[in-house]
Design a protein around this motif. Structure first.
Motif, short mmCIF file in Angstrom:
data_model
loop_
_atom_site.label_atom_id
_atom_site.label_comp_id
_atom_site.label_asym_id
_atom_site.label_seq_id
_atom_site.Cartn_x
_atom_site.Cartn_y
_atom_site.Cartn_z
N ARG A 51 -2.60 2.66 1.58
CA ARG A 51 -2.74 3.25 2.91
C ARG A 51 -2.41 2.24 4.00
O ARG A 51 -1.81 2.57 5.02
N ASP A 52 -2.79 0.96 3.74
CA ASP A 52 -2.54 -0.06 4.76
C ASP A 52 -1.09 -0.55 4.79
O ASP A 52 -0.72 -1.30 5.67
N ALA A 53 -0.29 -0.15 3.78
CA ALA A 53 1.06 -0.69 3.67
C ALA A 53 2.00 0.00 4.66
O ALA A 53 1.74 1.11 5.12
N ASP A 54 3.11 -0.70 4.98
CA ASP A 54 4.11 -0.08 5.85
C ASP A 54 4.86 1.02 5.09
O ASP A 54 5.28 2.00 5.64
N ARG A 55 5.03 0.76 3.80
CA ARG A 55 5.79 1.72 3.00
C ARG A 55 5.15 1.82 1.62
O ARG A 55 4.72 0.81 1.06
N VAL A 56 5.06 3.03 1.13
CA VAL A 56 4.52 3.24 -0.21
C VAL A 56 5.67 3.70 -1.11
O VAL A 56 6.48 4.53 -0.71
N VAL A 57 5.75 3.10 -2.29
CA VAL A 57 6.80 3.47 -3.24
C VAL A 57 6.10 3.98 -4.49
O VAL A 57 5.23 3.30 -5.03
N VAL A 89 2.91 2.15 -6.26
CA VAL A 89 1.85 2.82 -7.02
C VAL A 89 2.51 3.66 -8.11
O VAL A 89 3.71 3.91 -8.08
N GLY A 90 1.71 4.11 -9.06
CA GLY A 90 2.24 4.95 -10.12
C GLY A 90 1.40 4.80 -11.35
O GLY A 90 0.62 3.85 -11.47
N PRO A 91 1.55 5.73 -12.29
CA PRO A 91 0.73 5.68 -13.49
C PRO A 91 1.03 4.44 -14.32
O PRO A 91 2.09 3.83 -14.18
N SER A 92 0.10 4.08 -15.16
CA SER A 92 0.26 2.92 -16.03
C SER A 92 1.46 3.14 -16.95
O SER A 92 1.67 4.24 -17.44
N GLY A 93 2.24 2.10 -17.14
CA GLY A 93 3.40 2.20 -18.02
C GLY A 93 4.65 2.70 -17.31
O GLY A 93 5.70 2.87 -17.93
N ILE A 113 1.61 -4.46 -6.05
CA ILE A 113 1.51 -3.43 -7.07
C ILE A 113 0.04 -3.02 -7.05
O ILE A 113 -0.83 -3.80 -7.42
N ALA A 114 -0.20 -1.81 -6.57
CA ALA A 114 -1.56 -1.48 -6.17
C ALA A 114 -2.25 -0.55 -7.14
O ALA A 114 -1.68 0.43 -7.61
N HIS A 115 -3.48 -0.88 -7.45
CA HIS A 115 -4.30 0.05 -8.21
C HIS A 115 -5.32 0.71 -7.30
O HIS A 115 -5.81 1.77 -7.60
N ARG A 116 -5.67 0.01 -6.21
CA ARG A 116 -6.58 0.60 -5.24
C ARG A 116 -5.71 1.21 -4.17
O ARG A 116 -4.89 0.55 -3.56
N LEU A 117 -5.94 2.50 -3.90
CA LEU A 117 -5.01 3.16 -3.00
C LEU A 117 -5.19 2.76 -1.54
O LEU A 117 -4.31 3.01 -0.74
N HIS A 118 -6.32 2.12 -1.22
CA HIS A 118 -6.42 1.74 0.19
C HIS A 118 -5.38 0.68 0.52
O HIS A 118 -4.93 0.58 1.65
N THR A 119 -4.98 -0.12 -0.49
CA THR A 119 -3.89 -1.07 -0.28
C THR A 119 -2.65 -0.29 0.14
O THR A 119 -1.89 -0.71 1.01
N TYR A 147 2.19 11.47 -4.66
CA TYR A 147 1.28 10.53 -4.00
C TYR A 147 0.12 11.27 -3.36
O TYR A 147 -1.04 10.83 -3.44
N ALA A 148 0.43 12.40 -2.72
CA ALA A 148 -0.62 13.19 -2.07
C ALA A 148 -1.67 13.58 -3.11
O ALA A 148 -2.88 13.51 -2.85
N GLY A 149 -1.20 13.95 -4.29
CA GLY A 149 -2.13 14.32 -5.36
C GLY A 149 -3.01 13.15 -5.75
O GLY A 149 -4.24 13.27 -5.85
N LEU A 150 -2.37 11.99 -5.95
CA LEU A 150 -3.12 10.77 -6.32
C LEU A 150 -4.13 10.44 -5.23
O LEU A 150 -5.30 10.15 -5.50
N TRP A 151 -3.70 10.50 -3.98
CA TRP A 151 -4.55 10.12 -2.85
C TRP A 151 -5.76 11.04 -2.77
O TRP A 151 -6.89 10.57 -2.63
N ASN A 152 -5.50 12.34 -2.88
CA ASN A 152 -6.61 13.27 -2.78
C ASN A 152 -7.60 13.08 -3.92
O ASN A 152 -8.81 13.08 -3.70
N ALA A 153 -7.06 12.86 -5.11
CA ALA A 153 -7.95 12.66 -6.26
C ALA A 153 -8.78 11.39 -6.04
O ALA A 153 -10.00 11.38 -6.22
N TRP A 154 -8.13 10.34 -5.61
CA TRP A 154 -8.80 9.05 -5.44
C TRP A 154 -9.81 9.12 -4.29
O TRP A 154 -10.94 8.71 -4.38
N HIS A 155 -9.37 9.71 -3.19
CA HIS A 155 -10.19 9.79 -2.01
C HIS A 155 -11.42 10.65 -2.26
O HIS A 155 -12.51 10.36 -1.76
N GLY A 156 -11.21 11.70 -3.07
CA GLY A 156 -12.33 12.60 -3.36
C GLY A 156 -13.37 11.96 -4.25
O GLY A 156 -14.57 12.18 -4.07
N THR A 157 -12.93 11.13 -5.21
CA THR A 157 -13.88 10.68 -6.23
C THR A 157 -14.26 9.21 -6.13
O THR A 157 -15.32 8.82 -6.58
#
Ligand code: ADP
Length: 585
Positions: free
Chosen positions: A539-545, A372-376, A531-537, A568-578
């Motif tokens: 969450r289900d992964a063995d390892r997140v990079v 995961v990570g920002p575009s670019g 290469i994930a844009h949806r964070l639930h992918t 990642y925690a920031g991204l997750w919270n933002a995504w999970h919240g909205t």
């Protein structure tokens, strides 16, 4: 940057090989044509003889009748021989052209992906269409006509020399004009035609881009700018055409003059020679007829020279495609395992701008990794390197100890495959589309692959099932269906390692979740780098990079990273919240 253009030597080698390969057929054409031309030469000779006999008063009705019978016979024989000569030479032309086209297709298909991306499609498209057409013209008609007219011209000149060598010399009167005019023209036209063909490629590119991007152009109000680009491409095209047209408008009249001059001079000089006793009226008549017979073939020869100029320029562009250096050289080493390792990988698209700055990743076989990570931040670029589409600028990506770019592509693809969101449905049946991945697959296997990716429903709805024609002109598949077809291809290809680049992003979230669950069963035991844009992918992964600016900044399991409280925690919270994702998981 354009694709390479073959130089004179490479071109001569190619043509030399073609001639050597077809020398027997070529010899047959020449022999037939020599016979046909010989038959054609009898006419003037007989008429000349007849005139001389009449002048002497030695021609009776029987002689004239005999001459007529011989004349008619030679015409018939010539017609029959010419027919077979043409047939043989056309057949030869078609065979040679078919070979050339197959060779070209092979070299196009072998082009490294990166080269195609850099060169742009316009150049390649114009080579595969208009250049192939010009070469087809030459090989199918030009070379056969050249052989025929060449043989005829030489034999006609020889026949004239046999009748009266001195007078036959006059036939050469036009040569200096023809030679000088043609030389003048050839010197300039080569560059002119090259420019003309390149300008066509540019025009095709701009127009294609405009059609493909029509809605973007409308939305951003870019019509004026785009029109300017097209105008410019058109202007360049017109200027290029204008230039070669200018050259031809000088060259053609000079050529015509060069062809008419001998006819006039033979009569003039012949008249004087008859007066001096150096020639008979019959000889002058015969040679005058020969000089007229010569004009046709020579004119055709000269005109073909022009088209052959276009053809060889086009051929140079076609052969040039073969000269694109391969971007990899497969070695003999074979992977000892399915362990994929990226070590200190760096990559630049352009010199000086590195987009990956030393990335390491070593999935254990069977692991599910989400990037995961920002575009670019370099996720897609990394995905391309992990699948061996390009080699890293420095560092290594290895599979079982062997660098990916040292493996033959078919073998590489059976082990490591990339799925991106750009999915192409090829024109053909649905089965054809699937068999691209596994040519030998049985129908039941195809159906099973479609079922696995959740396409069983729409497959049943297709009028002819697997044999339904899809792609442009057939049943148009939705982007989601196209993506399912691509995933089904993967199921058939059965690689151990998969890189999914936003592979499910075009499918609406509910469908995507369904598809992913279905895929889960297929992916069981495989190494998957998503290469994930949806964070639930994630969450289900063995390892997140987590990637940022071409580096890996965080790595760990979903829970570890959330607990870490970092990016990642920031991204997750933002995504999970909205995010409006249904909490069905
Ligand atoms: P992501 O997948 O994370 O969005 P990319 O791998 O697509 O990131 O891009 C990483 C960087 O490489 C970006 O700065 C992008 O502009 C650049 N880049 C991507 N593709 C190309 C290309 N074909 N030519 C030049 N630069 C490129």
């Amino acid at each position: 940057m354009l694709l390479p253009i073959a130089d004179g030597r490479a071109l001569r080698t190619t043509i030399g090989h073609l001639i050597a390969r077809h020398r027997l057929e070529l010899a047959a054409v020449v022999v037939l044509q020599v016979l046909a031309a010989l038959a054609g030469l009898a006419g003037p000779l007989i008429i000349g003889r007849l005139i001389d006999a009449m002048t002497r008063g030695a021609a009776d009705a029987a002689t004239v009748d005999l001459a007529l019978v011989i004349l008619v016979t030679t015409v018939v024989v010539q017609a029959i021989l010419t027919r077979f000569a043409q047939l043989t030479s056309l057949r030869l032309g078609e065979t040679v052209f078919a070979r050339l086209r197959e060779r070209f297709l092979e070299s196009v298909l072998a082009l490294p992906l990166s080269t195609v991306e850099i060169a742009g499609t316009g150049d390649l498209l114009s080579r595969t269409t208009s250049d192939i057409d010009s070469v087809a013209q030459i090989v199918r008609f030009g070379v056969p006509r050249l052989l025929i007219t060449g043989v005829t011209a030489i034999l006609t000149a020889l026949a004239a020399a046999l009748v009266n060598p001195l007078l036959a010399l006059v036939l050469l009167a036009g040569s200096p004009l023809l030679w000088a005019g043609t030389r003048w023209y050839m010197k300039r036209s080569k560059a002119g035609y090259r420019r003309q063909l390149a300008s066509y490629g540019r025009l095709v590119g701009v127009v294609g881009e405009t059609v493909e991007g029509a809605s973007t152009i409308d939305a951003l109000d870019l019509a004026a700018a785009q029109r300017r680009k097209i105008d410019e491409a058109l202007r360049e095209r017109r200027n290029a055409e204008w230039y070669t047209l200018g050259l031809r408008s000088v060259w053609y009249p000079v050529t015509t003059l060069g062809l008419l001059l001998p006819v006039v001079l033979v009569l003039l000089v012949g008249g004087i020679m008859i007066g001096g006793g150096l020639a008979t009226a019959g000889q002058v008549a015969a040679i005058a007829l020969y000089s007229m017979q010569l004009a046709g073939p020579v004119e055709e020869l000269v005109t073909w020279m022009d088209r052959i100029q276009v053809g060889t320029t086009a051929l140079a562009r076609i052969v040039g495609v073969e000269q694109v250096p391969a971007d990899r050289e497969p070695g003999d080493a074979r992977p000892q395992s399915d362990r994929l390792v990226a070590e200190d990988v760096r990559f630049s698209y352009r010199d000086g701008t590195e987009v990956l700055h030393g990335v390491d990743l070593a999935p254990t076989p069977g692991e599910r990794i989400a990037i995961v990570g920002p575009s670019g931040s370099g996720k897609s670029t990394f995905g391309r390197l992990l699948t061996g589409i390009a080699a890293p600028t420095s560092g290594r990506v290895t599979l079982g100890g062997v660098e990916l770019t040292r493996l033959p592509i078919p073998e590489l693809r059976e082990r490591v495959a990339l799925v991106t969101q750009e999915q192409h449905v090829f024109v053909g049946t649905l089965a054809d589309n699937l068999r691209l991945a596994a040519p030998q697959a049985l129908e039941t296997e195809l159906i099973e692959a479609l079922r696995v990716v959740g396409a069983a429903g729409w497959l049943r709805a297709l009028p002819q099932g697997l044999n339904t024609r899809v792609g442009s002109g057939g049943v148009v598949l939705t982007p989601a269906q196209a993506q399912q077809v691509a995933l089904a291809r993967l199921v058939l290809l059965d690689p151990q390692t998969l890189v999914l680049d936003e592979a499910t992003s075009l499918i609406d979230p509910r469908a995507a979740r369904g598809l992913e669950r279905a895929l889960d069963r297929v992916l069981e035991g495989r190494t998957v780098i998503a290469i994930a844009h949806r964070l639930h992918t994630a969450r289900d992964a063995d390892r997140v990079v987590v990637m940022r600016d071409g580096r890996i900044t965080e790595a760990g399991s979903h829970d570890e990273l959330v607990a870490l409280g970092g990016e990642y925690a920031g991204l997750w919270n933002a995504w999970h919240g909205t995010a409006g994702e249904p909490p069905t998981h």
